[in-house]
Design an enzyme around this catalytic site. Sequence first.
Site, PDB file in Angstrom:
ATOM      1  N   LYS A 483      40.154  43.478   4.684  1.00  0.00           N
ATOM      2  CA  LYS A 483      41.367  44.053   4.992  1.00  0.00           C
ATOM      3  C   LYS A 483      42.292  42.808   4.245  1.00  0.00           C
ATOM      4  CE  LYS A 483      45.303  44.896   7.948  1.00  0.00           C
ATOM      5  NZ  LYS A 483      45.364  45.366   9.459  1.00  0.00           N
ATOM      6  N   ASP A 485      45.467  41.043   3.509  1.00  0.00           N
ATOM      7  CA  ASP A 485      47.054  41.077   3.775  1.00  0.00           C
ATOM      8  C   ASP A 485      47.792  40.077   2.970  1.00  0.00           C
ATOM      9  OD1 ASP A 485      48.993  41.969   5.387  1.00  0.00           O
ATOM     10  OD2 ASP A 485      48.034  41.325   7.188  1.00  0.00           O
ATOM     11  N   MET A 486      49.135  40.535   2.990  1.00  0.00           N
ATOM     12  CA  MET A 486      50.203  39.670   2.401  1.00  0.00           C
ATOM     13  C   MET A 486      51.452  39.944   3.004  1.00  0.00           C
ATOM     14  SD  MET A 486      52.831  39.237   0.154  1.00  0.00           S
ATOM     15  CE  MET A 486      53.042  38.186  -1.424  1.00  0.00           C
ATOM     16  N   ASP A 555      52.970  49.157   9.336  1.00  0.00           N
ATOM     17  CA  ASP A 555      52.421  48.670  10.597  1.00  0.00           C
ATOM     18  C   ASP A 555      53.157  49.485  11.645  1.00  0.00           C
ATOM     19  OD1 ASP A 555      50.987  46.491   9.775  1.00  0.00           O
ATOM     20  OD2 ASP A 555      52.639  45.146  10.253  1.00  0.00           O
TER      21      ASP A 555
HETATM   22  C1  DGJ Z   1      50.335  42.572   9.048  1.00  0.00           C
HETATM   23  C2  DGJ Z   1      49.468  43.734   9.130  1.00  0.00           C
HETATM   24  O1  DGJ Z   1      50.101  44.930   8.509  1.00  0.00           O
HETATM   25  C3  DGJ Z   1      48.851  44.166  10.531  1.00  0.00           C
HETATM   26  O2  DGJ Z   1      48.243  45.314  10.452  1.00  0.00           O
HETATM   27  C4  DGJ Z   1      48.032  42.777  10.959  1.00  0.00           C
HETATM   28  O3  DGJ Z   1      46.779  42.785  10.058  1.00  0.00           O
HETATM   29  C5  DGJ Z   1      48.845  41.537  10.760  1.00  0.00           C
HETATM   30  N1  DGJ Z   1      49.462  41.413   9.715  1.00  0.00           N
HETATM   31  C6  DGJ Z   1      48.119  40.256  11.221  1.00  0.00           C
HETATM   32  O4  DGJ Z   1      48.713  39.140  11.237  1.00  0.00           O
END
Ligand code: DGJ
Length: 820
Positions: A483, A485-486, A555
């Site tokens: 996964k 992320d950013m 999210d």
């Molecule tokens: C943002 C993501 O969208 C979440 O699903 C999770 O991975 C958090 N970051 C973790 O910091």
Amino acid sequence: MIDIINENLFHLTTSETSYVFTVGNNGELLHLYYGQKIDVSANGRNALIQKWSHGNACSVVSDDSRHMLCPDDEKWEMGFMGKGDLRSPAAEVIWKNGGTTAEFVFESYEIMDISEVCDAFKKASLPHSYDEEGGKGKALKITLKEKTECAKLILYYCVYDDCDVITRSSEIVNCGQATIKINNLASLQLDMDADVIKVTSFHGDWAREMEKCDVLLTGGKFVNESRGGNSSNHSNPFVMYAEPGATESAGEVYATNLVYSGNHRESAEFGGHAKCRILTGIDPDFLSWPLKKGESFLSPEGVLSFSDKGYRGISRNEHKFVREHIVRGEWKYKERPILLNSWEAAYFKISEGKLLKLAKEAADCGMELFVMDDGWFGKRDDDKSSLGDWYDNKEKLPNGIKGLSEKIKALGLMFGIWVEPEMVNADSDLYRTHPDWAVKDPDRDHAEGRDQMILDFSKREVREYIISQMSDVFERSNCDYVKWDMNRNFSDFFSQGGKAEDQGKLPHAYILGLYEVMEALTQKFPHILFEGCASGGNRFDLGILSYFPQIWASDDTDAVARCTIQNGYSYGYPQSTWSAHISASPNHQTLRRTPLATRFAVASMGVFGYELNLCDLPSEEIKEIKEEVEIYKKWRKILQFGDFYRLGGRVTQESFDRYSGGFLSARLDTTLTRNIIVSKDKSEAMGYIVNAEIHPNYSHTSFRTVGLDDEKLYHFCNREVKYDIRRMGDLVNMLSPIHIKQDGVLHNLVARFKKLDGETEDYVARGSLLNNAGVNLTQTFAGSGFGENTRLYADFEARMYEICEIREDPLEESADDQKK
Ligand code: DGJ
């Protein structure tokens, strides 16, 4: 297909569309038509071309040889500055003398394979669409030359027949000695005759992505743009432009998208002459690109589609295009595993013991992939530190990611890991060692987001470092899934150590650097399933999807909110690209309580998983989860890769559009979400209804399908529902022979042993009936009456309907029986 007639009429056709442009009398490239397929043989050019006998009173007419053509009242393939086209230009170049006037005229054309255009994108480090069979798909390259300056403009058109998509991109080549500057270069321009247009775009913010917004434009300019460095949750690059009366199933709709992940701008603009100009490309406010002698600048690829079958038609085109010509690699059509993600189960509070307990539950429930989210590296206990320090946190994981991964795999699960490679915290060894690697103006206080800074991916050394760090993490953990992320928008655009005149390159150079890193890692680890994420959907676009087959859509895991978000995505992106998880109730973002069955219905429309603490769930919910996992596995191929159709809410998109001209339809549409996913061979389908709000005494709802085969015979039935008796509150006393106090001991006791049976929907019918009339579902509970076939349908309830072809025709059998 690409037809060139008399060396000056270009006719690009897909299965149902035509795109036509021509070279004008002075070499200018004039747009003639884009829409339903037409025949331009005979004297098509003369019929289509705009006629000029005199100039418009207020317009600029540069010379008589132009046949009085007024640039502001013409349709162009690309609009330029300085010669009377007063609408926003598709290109803005600053020449050596500081001037910006441009006149690019036709020089040559070439028909080539799409793969040759792909090579141009690869050279520029840009993602792009592709045609699987290499040489099959055809592209057109048009070269224009500037009348005064030593520069060329190349236009690429790739024609995707199967999905009615034409992609476009533009390239400026500096053939002179002096440096010039590109301040704007649109990927595509579409000028069309129109005096009103309905623009549909998708906006929002964190946890509220892809809210559909409609605007009727009759004059002036509409702008959809992202300015935060990412393609953004504020304004997705996918935009639709329709005739005002267009509905879900009828009417002319155009759509544009961009294979790009940075700042972008889409606009629709009326000049003064009942013509609408549509532009898509990098946001010009964030582009200032010096081009030295011999250098060229290629725009990202713009995506254009047309359908005369309404929004559904456009979605069909977009879904096919994304599936076939954007998503690539081993996971393109591979069924995606059911996962458990640790984030909403434990957040930063993870440890090997806790994760293994969760993983064991996941394995027992039949899940296939365990994903360890944030918190496993450096000294990471919250979001204030450690991004950049990609080494194991030995306090949480005494055996490191290697040891954990081995133990997870021993449970029969795949192992997945979370990373955020583009970021650095001030409190990290990486930042302490390389403070100049952050995107940061050293002369100013830095504005942070989520306590983190962005690593400057325009620098080669940063890219190389991250590729090596990530390779190490992926190898050490032997992971099957990543996964990526950013979690912040850009601020303080500045590349430390860079020259002042190059600072305007950073926003785009960063994205090119990102693509280089993604390309290197996806090539090196082709078997890994990568999932993009940017605080959910802050970077949900075709650029990311060219490397990663799926993206964490939001999210917000609340089932009701997700209906709006997912249906928003569904206009431009197939369901195999947006991932969706079942999370806890009450939900962590909205505190809304929703039944597990509803959460399953909503999450199973996307790439499905779980994200909650399974260890704390009551046994009856674990039992239900096991059933869900079974159902999903059985239906997975259809649910992930079948044809997704929106069926409309209670006040359907269609009816509302008809009455209102299309304003504010998103809000009403959310009352009831009806969707269906149909297998490619139309033999099976899963239907969905999700109810966001109960409206009393709307007792009868129908479920009318789309996409089934009219001739086929189907069995239509609902997923069995059981109700907790406590849902009825003290109404339980209407059924009970003895008085039961609401929420009292007896109520709870009865609830443990007695469930109320839900309604049964069970019909056999032809596709033509289901598609055209629909099934009238059982009556809902509305304050009076309750029996075995009453549909309890309170707020946040959902239903799933399995629709399967019956190959033995029982109608025929019973007819035979009757004859006997
Ligand atoms: C943002 C993501 O969208 C979440 O699903 C999770 O991975 C958090 N970051 C973790 O910091």
